[in-house]
Design an enzyme around this catalytic site. Structure first.
Site, short mmCIF file in Angstrom:
data_model
loop_
_atom_site.label_atom_id
_atom_site.label_comp_id
_atom_site.label_asym_id
_atom_site.label_seq_id
_atom_site.Cartn_x
_atom_site.Cartn_y
_atom_site.Cartn_z
N ASP A 75 0.83 -1.20 0.00
CA ASP A 75 0.00 0.00 0.00
C ASP A 75 0.87 1.26 0.00
O ASP A 75 2.01 1.24 0.46
CB ASP A 75 -0.90 -0.03 1.24
CG ASP A 75 -2.13 0.84 1.09
OD1 ASP A 75 -2.37 1.33 -0.03
OD2 ASP A 75 -2.84 1.04 2.08
N ASN A 121 1.40 3.43 -2.76
CA ASN A 121 2.07 3.82 -4.03
C ASN A 121 1.57 5.19 -4.52
O ASN A 121 2.35 6.04 -4.92
CB ASN A 121 1.80 2.77 -5.10
CG ASN A 121 2.24 1.40 -4.64
OD1 ASN A 121 3.41 1.10 -4.65
ND2 ASN A 121 1.30 0.59 -4.19
N GLY A 122 0.23 5.34 -4.45
CA GLY A 122 -0.37 6.61 -4.86
C GLY A 122 0.14 7.76 -4.01
O GLY A 122 0.53 8.81 -4.53
N ARG A 123 0.17 7.54 -2.69
CA ARG A 123 0.63 8.59 -1.78
C ARG A 123 2.09 8.95 -2.03
O ARG A 123 2.47 10.11 -2.00
CB ARG A 123 0.46 8.14 -0.31
CG ARG A 123 -0.89 8.50 0.26
CD ARG A 123 -1.17 7.77 1.53
NE ARG A 123 -1.63 6.40 1.27
CZ ARG A 123 -1.88 5.50 2.20
NH1 ARG A 123 -1.72 5.82 3.48
NH2 ARG A 123 -2.32 4.31 1.88
N TRP A 124 2.90 7.94 -2.31
CA TRP A 124 4.33 8.17 -2.60
C TRP A 124 4.47 9.14 -3.77
O TRP A 124 5.26 10.09 -3.72
CB TRP A 124 5.00 6.83 -2.93
CG TRP A 124 6.46 6.93 -3.21
CD1 TRP A 124 7.49 6.79 -2.32
CD2 TRP A 124 7.08 7.20 -4.48
NE1 TRP A 124 8.69 6.95 -2.94
CE2 TRP A 124 8.47 7.21 -4.28
CE3 TRP A 124 6.59 7.45 -5.76
CZ2 TRP A 124 9.39 7.44 -5.30
CZ3 TRP A 124 7.50 7.69 -6.79
CH2 TRP A 124 8.89 7.68 -6.55
N GLU A 131 -11.72 -4.80 -5.11
CA GLU A 131 -12.27 -3.46 -4.88
C GLU A 131 -11.53 -2.43 -5.74
O GLU A 131 -12.15 -1.56 -6.36
CB GLU A 131 -12.16 -3.08 -3.39
CG GLU A 131 -13.08 -3.88 -2.48
CD GLU A 131 -12.65 -5.34 -2.25
OE1 GLU A 131 -11.45 -5.66 -2.47
OE2 GLU A 131 -13.50 -6.16 -1.88
N ASN A 132 -10.19 -2.54 -5.80
CA ASN A 132 -9.40 -1.63 -6.67
C ASN A 132 -9.83 -1.78 -8.11
O ASN A 132 -10.01 -0.81 -8.84
CB ASN A 132 -7.90 -1.97 -6.64
CG ASN A 132 -7.20 -1.66 -5.34
OD1 ASN A 132 -6.19 -2.26 -5.03
ND2 ASN A 132 -7.74 -0.74 -4.57
N ARG A 171 -5.43 -2.77 8.71
CA ARG A 171 -6.50 -3.64 8.23
C ARG A 171 -5.92 -4.70 7.31
O ARG A 171 -4.86 -4.50 6.73
CB ARG A 171 -7.53 -2.91 7.35
CG ARG A 171 -7.89 -1.55 7.59
CD ARG A 171 -8.97 -1.12 6.58
NE ARG A 171 -8.39 -0.28 5.56
CZ ARG A 171 -8.11 1.00 5.73
NH1 ARG A 171 -8.35 1.57 6.89
NH2 ARG A 171 -7.58 1.69 4.76
N LEU A 172 -6.74 -5.78 7.14
CA LEU A 172 -6.33 -6.82 6.19
C LEU A 172 -6.92 -6.58 4.80
O LEU A 172 -6.47 -7.17 3.82
CB LEU A 172 -6.76 -8.21 6.69
CG LEU A 172 -5.87 -8.81 7.77
CD1 LEU A 172 -6.46 -10.12 8.26
CD2 LEU A 172 -4.45 -9.03 7.27
N SER A 173 -7.94 -5.72 4.72
CA SER A 173 -8.53 -5.33 3.42
C SER A 173 -8.87 -6.53 2.53
O SER A 173 -8.53 -6.54 1.34
CB SER A 173 -7.58 -4.37 2.67
OG SER A 173 -7.41 -3.19 3.40
#
Ligand code: FPP
Length: 255
Positions: A17, A19-22, A64-65, A195-197
């Site tokens: 998780d 990647n977008g924020r990076w 979900e993605n 979370r485990l998502s």
């Protein structure tokens, strides 16, 4: 860092998780974060192999993605997956790694499916480590699929309806997406969400969890080593209470 063979988890699962924020933190488009995430994926895969890990599973795309992200982003990820697979074939072969997937890839573009299939065939004899990509994967759907397959066996007379109480955890697990998968010993999630998502819910019932604030593209070998140091120092009890004198399991507290 050096770990003895018995200290190294056999199976590590990663939720990649952040990647977008990076990318956003650097003023780039989110897509740039996925490219950098793929670099991290390579680095962590080869490090797992060097450590002696037997299976590494990566949550590359959740159901979900896949359903909710803009089409442009999904088609970029499809292109990236194809490029990645072609580019990393040498790495997989040089390191004796077998590539496999879980998840519903049936709606992926034909050329991506073909590349995936070719890479699976090419690496099918490799037995150093399994690299498993979870693609359009969701754990609840996986469990529903297993229930449906089991019910179909009862309907078709392959399982005796009068003996359904013999359906044990092991029998059930054989209907999950990859029956060969060992339960993960360690689940690592980057970018600080607790979370485990919907990732490996059945398989990670007793997994140790390690959550780090590092964003996936920044997650490097020393961060994995740090997770392993913490893992090595934990007592894995599988619900049992350890007798402080002998160190042996002596009952269950259910957690
Ligand atoms: C979710 O976090 C992560 C994904 C949707 C994809 C992760 C994929 C990769 C790291 C590379 C893919 C590799 C291959 C083989 C295609 P996010 O990036 O949406 O993070 P955010 O929460 O910061 O927005």
């Amino acid at each position: 860092m050096k770990f003895s063979p018995e200290q190294v988890p056999e199976h590590i699962a990663f939720i990649m998780d952040g990647n977008g924020r990076w990318a956003m933190n650097r003023g780039f488009l989110r897509l740039r974060g996925y490219e950098e995430g793929a670099v991290s994926l390579r680095r962590i895969t080869t490090h797992c192999r060097e450590l002696g890990v037997r299976e590494a599973t990566f949550f590359a795309l959740s159901t979900e993605n896949y359903l909710r992200r803009p089409r442009r982003e999904i088609s970029f990820l499809m292109r990236l997956l194809k490029t990645y697979l072609v580019k990393e074939r040498d790495m997989l072969m040089d390191n004796n790694i077998r590539l496999t997937t879980i998840g519903d890839i049936s709606s992926f573009p034909a050329d991506v499916l073909e590349t995936l299939h070719e890479t699976e065939i090419l690496t099918s004899e490799n037995d150093g480590m399994v690299m498993r990509l979870a693609l359009n994967y969701g754990s609840r759907q996986e469990i529903i699929n297993a229930v449906r397959a089991l019910c179909a066996e009862v309907r078709d007379g392959k399982i005796d309806p009068d003996r359904v109480e013999e359906i044990s955890e092991d029998v059930f697990a054989a209907y999950l997406a990859d029956p060969q998968m060992k339960d993960p010993d360690l689940v690592i999630r980057t970018a600080g969400e607790y979370r485990l998502s919907n990732f490996l819910l059945w398989q990670s019932s007793y997994s140790e969890l390690w959550i780090t604030d590092e964003l996936w593209p920044d997650f490097d070998v020393e961060h994995l080593d740090e997770a392993l140091v913490a893992y090595v120092n934990r007592d894995r009890k599988y619900g049992a209470v350890l007798d402080p004198a002998s160190g042996e399991a002596s009952g269950s507290n259910g957690i």
